[in-house]
Design an enzyme around this catalytic site. Structure first.
Site, short mmCIF file in Angstrom:
data_model
loop_
_atom_site.label_atom_id
_atom_site.label_comp_id
_atom_site.label_asym_id
_atom_site.label_seq_id
_atom_site.Cartn_x
_atom_site.Cartn_y
_atom_site.Cartn_z
N ASP A 73 4.30 -2.07 13.11
CA ASP A 73 3.52 -0.85 13.30
C ASP A 73 4.23 -0.08 14.42
O ASP A 73 5.03 -0.64 15.18
CB ASP A 73 2.06 -1.15 13.64
CG ASP A 73 1.16 0.06 13.34
OD1 ASP A 73 1.69 1.18 13.27
OD2 ASP A 73 -0.06 -0.12 13.21
C1 BGC Z 1 -0.84 3.20 12.52
C2 BGC Z 1 -0.19 2.92 11.19
C3 BGC Z 1 0.65 4.09 10.77
C4 BGC Z 1 1.68 4.34 11.85
C5 BGC Z 1 2.63 5.48 11.55
C6 BGC Z 1 0.16 3.65 13.56
O1 BGC Z 1 -0.49 4.14 14.68
O2 BGC Z 1 -1.53 2.06 12.97
O3 BGC Z 1 -1.17 2.63 10.22
O4 BGC Z 1 1.23 3.87 9.53
O5 BGC Z 1 1.00 4.65 13.06
O6 BGC Z 1 1.99 6.70 11.64
#
Ligand code: BGC
Length: 732
Positions: free
Chosen positions: A265
């Site tokens: 993530d």
């Molecule tokens: C989220 C993810 C997301 C990523 C990219 C993170 O803060 O938890 O689900 O895909 O950001 O935007």
């Protein structure tokens, strides 16, 4: 089975067997040639080139290796549409005019259809939109189990039951990947609350891990062959998920034989050596702007040079990414799908999903459907009647090409036939702050009273009042949990006052999580769960309220009467102490808890009414006893006994009557959505095999099914069981 049928089946099966044999031979041939080509590429790459593929090179891309024809990877959120373009190195919108996309109903709405066919269609459409926007990886679906009603991201996920989540996710992923786009399953694992998500450590016993929190991830790997998985922010048993050897190397890549790539993530990586050796493949991030400072950039190169990470470990990561590139035809093919964007078909699909997602929670005196010819005026009340939601919720937010609100939907549907008066009724007094979440300033009491008075007057003057309330993405949002389960603002006061003014009041809740309704649930005759239903949500709403379409959605999670009834709040822990949260309620999540402990929910899992009725009859089990290697067929006849065409979701729950360990009072083991015209009957068949009977035995580290009696419960919801049968599991 008659002789004739068996001949037909053999006749059909034979060519299929030959076909599938040829297919798998061809497939392994392709696999072998892909693996050979990967090895050739790897052998030509310098260490620096390999490492350049293992970390972000902008917010949503990695670097390719141009010299060898390896393109950069372009990732995009997800999960219910393709996110708007941002500048490469900041979170500011890029200012494109061509990046609005189709906005699909969010996760809980999709799950509420209980229709995996729609999940696949949505996956295909998302894949097409991703390709048309030149994306390679779509960051979705989200399959974290709804543990607490307060989790801010419940709306992106698919509810509280591992089987329902798995079945929907499998089809969604197959759909996306059929379009030469990799799905990215998130968030692995145990990211069930947003509160302190960057630091919280989750403690959960092994059985609960295996039975509740991992099945959807496992199903996505084993049955949908998902190409990428996103490691979550939180810790599990003291280790961050992106450096969690047990989750990544042992379970995911070991036990489940995952061949794709693990993507962190954004900013969920906390180390170089540990993460590299634990099984993380690609580091994506938010904070550091010099990409060389990423853990998987210069520091990884040094770790390899110093012998702390073997080059073979790096090779394995590159291999995985290349494999996904080959499988999505980014390389090695000149006929990659090119996608389609904002098509009328995609828009029609968002509407179809919305129609099947809406849930009729209550319909006293058959107030719904409304009859256009009988009604002259409607009071449409509430902030959510006019609010658009596509852009909210943080990373899943998107720039929708358009979004039909409920008020617009009703106006378009009713034209001049029925007079609509709109009254706001309550003020949305919250604002979303990046550092605090929803900050709600109580409204000026006089202004609040004036809004209620205006709504009451509109309701009094109308034949019917419809209140569109619920939540919005100040509350249903990434990064923050809700403070409580209450409806925010002055909604309770509004609903009470409007219902008194006009007994024909319908409440529609636009939200992705359970809310409390105790103050008015017994008095309001009709209640609809409206979700975040996508760009055509308002169109679907008008059609369903007036009976052009019948309700067929069912709840993918329990609505507790009050927060204190919900298992983590009653017997577990939430939000944890000293940055550790212990899932003490174990396997008793959602209805597994309510039914085992006999706690009355407000609306149970699987609940959803229709404008017609369905009768169940002729429950047949193919046998009264089953050997472990066998299976049992369960068949039931369902008849639409009413006057409207409709669809029923037939749910099969299983109860293990005697067991050496605690087993829930019932567990969902199958479901089928069956469409029946008024008066029509149909048969629904389920197959139960040993795996459906099993629990995870910690002492053996394996799934075990114990001989003895099992009850089969066939229902229209988890608490509306219509037929019961029984069988015995024999010992080997
Ligand atoms: C989220 C993810 C997301 C990523 C990219 C993170 O803060 O938890 O689900 O895909 O950001 O935007």
């Amino acid at each position: 089975m008659s002789f004739k049928t068996s001949i037909i089946i053999i006749a059909v099966l034979l060519p299929m067997t030959i076909y599938s044999q040829q297919y798998s031979e061809q497939n392994s041939e392709t696999d072998r040639s892909v693996e050979n080509r990967i090895e050739t590429l790897l052998s030509q790459m310098t260490l620096a080139e390999k490492i350049s593929m293992l970390h972000g090179n902008s917010k949503f891309t990695t670097a390719g290796v141009e010299r060898l024809g390896i393109p950069p990877w372009r990732l995009s959120d997800g999960p219910h549409g393709i996110r708007e373009e941002i500048k490469p190195h900041t979170w500011e919108p890029a200012g494109w005019t061509t990046d609005s996309s189709s906005y699909f109903p969010t996760g809980t709405a999709l799950a509420a259809t209980w229709n995996p066919v729609l999940a696949e269609k949505m996956g295909i459409a998302l894949g097409e939109e991703a390709r048309a926007r030149n994306k390679d990886v779509l960051l979705g679906p989200g399959v974290n189990i709804l543990r607490t009603p307060l989790c801010g991201r419940n709306f992106e996920y698919m509810g509280e039951d591992p089987l329902l989540v798995s079945e929907m996710a499998i089809q969604y992923i197959r759909g996306v990947q059929s379009q030469d786009v990799a799905a990215c399953l998130k968030h692995y694992a145990l990211n069930n609350q947003e509160y302190e998500r960057f630091k919280i450590n989750v403690e959960v016993d092994e059985r609960t891990l295996r039975e509740i929190y991992l099945p959807a991830f496992k199903a996505a790997v084993k049955k949908a062959d998902v190409f990428t998985i996103m490691g979550a922010y939180n810790k599990f048993r003291g280790k961050y998920c992106c450096e969690n050897h047990y989750l990544l190397n042992d379970i995911l890549k070991g036990e489940w034989d995952f061949k794709g790539a693990v993507v962190s993530d954004w900013d969920a990586t906390h180390s170089t050596i540990e993460s590299a050796n634990a099984g993380l493949d690609l580091e994506m991030g938010t904070a550091v702007d010099d990409y060389k400072d990423y853990y998987f950039a210069d520091a990884l190169q040094k770790a390899v040079e110093d012998g702390e990470v073997a080059e073979a470990v790096v090779d394995d990561k590159v291999r995985r990414i290349l494999r996904v590139m080959f499988r999505t035809r980014m390389i090695g093919s000149d006929d990659r799908k090119t996608g389609a964007f904002n098509t009328p078909e995609h828009q029609a699909l968002t509407r179809k999903i919305a129609e099947e997602a809406l849930v009729l929670l209550k319909n006293a005196g058959n107030l719904l459907p409304l009859d256009k010819t009988q009604i002259k005026s409607i009071a449409v009340i509430g902030d959510n009647a006019t609010r658009k939601h596509a852009a909210g919720g943080v990373s899943s937010g998107l720039k929708a090409l358009y979004e039909i609100t409920p008020l617009e939907g009703l106006q378009k549907y009713l034209k001049d036939d029925v007079k609509i008066t709109y009254a706001r009724g309550y003020q949305k007094t919250s604002e979303f702050h990046w550092d605090k979440g929803a900050v709600n300033t109580p409204p000026d009491p006089e202004e609040a009273a004036a809004l209620i008075a205006e709504a009451v007057n509109a309701a009094k003057a109308a034949d019917v009042a419809i209140i569109f309330g619920g939540l919005n993405h100040d509350y249903d949002t990434e990064a923050f949990d809700r403070p409580d389960m209450k409806l925010p603002y002055t909604q309770n006061e509004l609903i009470e006052a409007v219902q008194k003014a006009n007994p024909k009041t319908i409440v529609v809740l636009i939200c992705g999580s359970p809310v409390e309704m105790d103050r008015w649930v017994n008095r309001v005759p009709a209640i609809v769960q409206g979700w975040y239903a996508g760009m055509e949500g308002g169109t679907a709403m008008a059609k369903i309220l007036f009976g052009d379409v019948n309700f067929s959605g069912k709840l993918p999670f329990t609505f507790p009467k009050k927060l204190a009834d919900s298992p983590p709040h009653k017997i577990g822990e939430y939000p944890g102490k000293n940055l550790t949260v212990e899932y003490k309620e174990g396997i008793l999540v959602g209805y597994r808890y309510f039914d085992t402990e006999n706690v009355e929910p407000l609306f149970c899992f699987g609940h959803g009414l229709s404008y017609t009725n369905f009768s169940y009859s002729d429950l047949k089990l193919s046998s009264a006893a089953m050997l472990p290697a066998d299976s049992i067929q369960v068949q039931v006849t369902v008849k639409n006994t009413g006057h409207a065409d409709g669809a029923e979701v037939v749910q099969l729950y299983l109860r293990d009557v005697e067991s050496s360990v605690l087993r829930p009072a019932k567990e969902l083991k199958g479901f089928r959505k069956i469409f029946l015209k008024a008066g029509e009957s149909g048969k629904v068949t389920f197959k139960l095999s040993r795996a459906d009977l099993a629990f995870y035995d910690v002492s053996r580290s394996d799934w075990v099914s114990e001989p003895g009696a099992f009850r089969v419960l066939i229902g229209s919801s988890s608490r509306d069981i219509r037929m019961e049968g029984a069988f015995e599991l024999l010992s080997e």
